[in-house]
Scaffold this motif. Structure first.
Motif, PDB file in Angstrom:
ATOM      1  N   VAL A  11       0.851  -1.185   0.000  1.00 27.98           N
ATOM      2  CA  VAL A  11       0.000   0.000   0.000  1.00 27.98           C
ATOM      3  C   VAL A  11       0.893   1.243   0.000  1.00 27.98           C
ATOM      4  O   VAL A  11       1.960   1.252   0.624  1.00 27.98           O
ATOM      5  CB  VAL A  11      -0.970  -0.012   1.204  1.00 27.98           C
ATOM      6  N   SER A  12       0.461   2.273  -0.703  1.00 30.08           N
ATOM      7  CA  SER A  12       1.257   3.497  -0.771  1.00 30.08           C
ATOM      8  C   SER A  12       1.278   4.201   0.576  1.00 30.08           C
ATOM      9  O   SER A  12       0.323   4.129   1.355  1.00 30.08           O
ATOM     10  CB  SER A  12       0.701   4.439  -1.842  1.00 30.08           C
ATOM     11  N   GLN A  13       2.361   4.869   0.839  1.00 28.76           N
ATOM     12  CA  GLN A  13       2.468   5.660   2.059  1.00 28.76           C
ATOM     13  C   GLN A  13       1.583   6.905   1.946  1.00 28.76           C
ATOM     14  O   GLN A  13       0.951   7.316   2.906  1.00 28.76           O
ATOM     15  CB  GLN A  13       3.918   6.065   2.295  1.00 28.76           C
ATOM     16  N   GLU A  14       1.539   7.482   0.764  1.00 32.59           N
ATOM     17  CA  GLU A  14       0.762   8.685   0.525  1.00 32.59           C
ATOM     18  C   GLU A  14      -0.644   8.349   0.061  1.00 32.59           C
ATOM     19  O   GLU A  14      -0.870   7.352  -0.612  1.00 32.59           O
ATOM     20  CB  GLU A  14       1.426   9.563  -0.541  1.00 32.59           C
ATOM     21  N   ALA A  15      -1.565   9.215   0.399  1.00 36.86           N
ATOM     22  CA  ALA A  15      -2.926   9.089  -0.115  1.00 36.86           C
ATOM     23  C   ALA A  15      -2.967   9.640  -1.543  1.00 36.86           C
ATOM     24  O   ALA A  15      -2.247  10.575  -1.876  1.00 36.86           O
ATOM     25  CB  ALA A  15      -3.897   9.848   0.767  1.00 36.86           C
ATOM     26  N   SER A  58      -7.211   8.346  -0.822  1.00 33.86           N
ATOM     27  CA  SER A  58      -7.212   6.890  -0.676  1.00 33.86           C
ATOM     28  C   SER A  58      -5.817   6.366  -0.953  1.00 33.86           C
ATOM     29  O   SER A  58      -5.132   6.851  -1.842  1.00 33.86           O
ATOM     30  CB  SER A  58      -8.201   6.244  -1.653  1.00 33.86           C
ATOM     31  N   ARG A  59      -5.418   5.373  -0.230  1.00 40.02           N
ATOM     32  CA  ARG A  59      -4.117   4.750  -0.466  1.00 40.02           C
ATOM     33  C   ARG A  59      -4.176   3.959  -1.765  1.00 40.02           C
ATOM     34  O   ARG A  59      -5.172   3.332  -2.077  1.00 40.02           O
ATOM     35  CB  ARG A  59      -3.749   3.806   0.677  1.00 40.02           C
ATOM     36  N   GLY A 107      -7.768   0.409   2.754  1.00 37.64           N
ATOM     37  CA  GLY A 107      -6.489   0.154   3.386  1.00 37.64           C
ATOM     38  C   GLY A 107      -5.815  -0.940   2.582  1.00 37.64           C
ATOM     39  O   GLY A 107      -6.122  -1.130   1.398  1.00 37.64           O
TER      40      GLY A 107
END
Length: 115
Positions: A11-15, A58-59, A107
């Protein structure tokens, strides 16, 4: 360390927030990094994570694989970039809760195709 041939869900750290008048696609950050791919499911619809679609960012969930050699991935390492494309017109329905979108506000979870 990512093992060759193994498949990872990260999952990306940033949204991520995609404005209603754009769509975006995940592209490699640097093709010379080697046989490492993060964009198997890299399309982001208009309104993904955007306030106009009841989102708050959203991630991005990344389906990741390396091919020929182990790949060392470090926390906060840049692995991809979003390429934005302007829509010819703003869609009448945005990606989000109102159309039962699967990934708005997500998530870390597998694609709906995995059970």
């Amino acid at each position: 360390i990512l093992d060759p041939g193994a498949f990872y869900i990260l999952v990306s750290q940033e949204a991520v927030t995609i404005p209603p008048e754009f769509a975006a696609e995940m592209a490699p950050y640097l093709a010379m990094v080697g046989e490492f791919r993060v964009h198997y499911a890299g399309f982001f619809d208009p309104g993904f994570g955007h306030a106009a679609a009841n989102g708050q960012g959203s991630r991005g969930v990344l389906e990741v694989r390396c091919h020929e050699a182990p790949f060392v991935l470090e926390h906060s390492q840049v692995v991809g970039r979003l390429v934005y494309e302007a829509m010819l017109e703003t869609p009448s329905q945005l990606y989000g809760r109102e159309i039962a979108s699967n990934y708005q506000g997500q998530g870390l979870k597998l694609s709906k195709h995995f059970k």
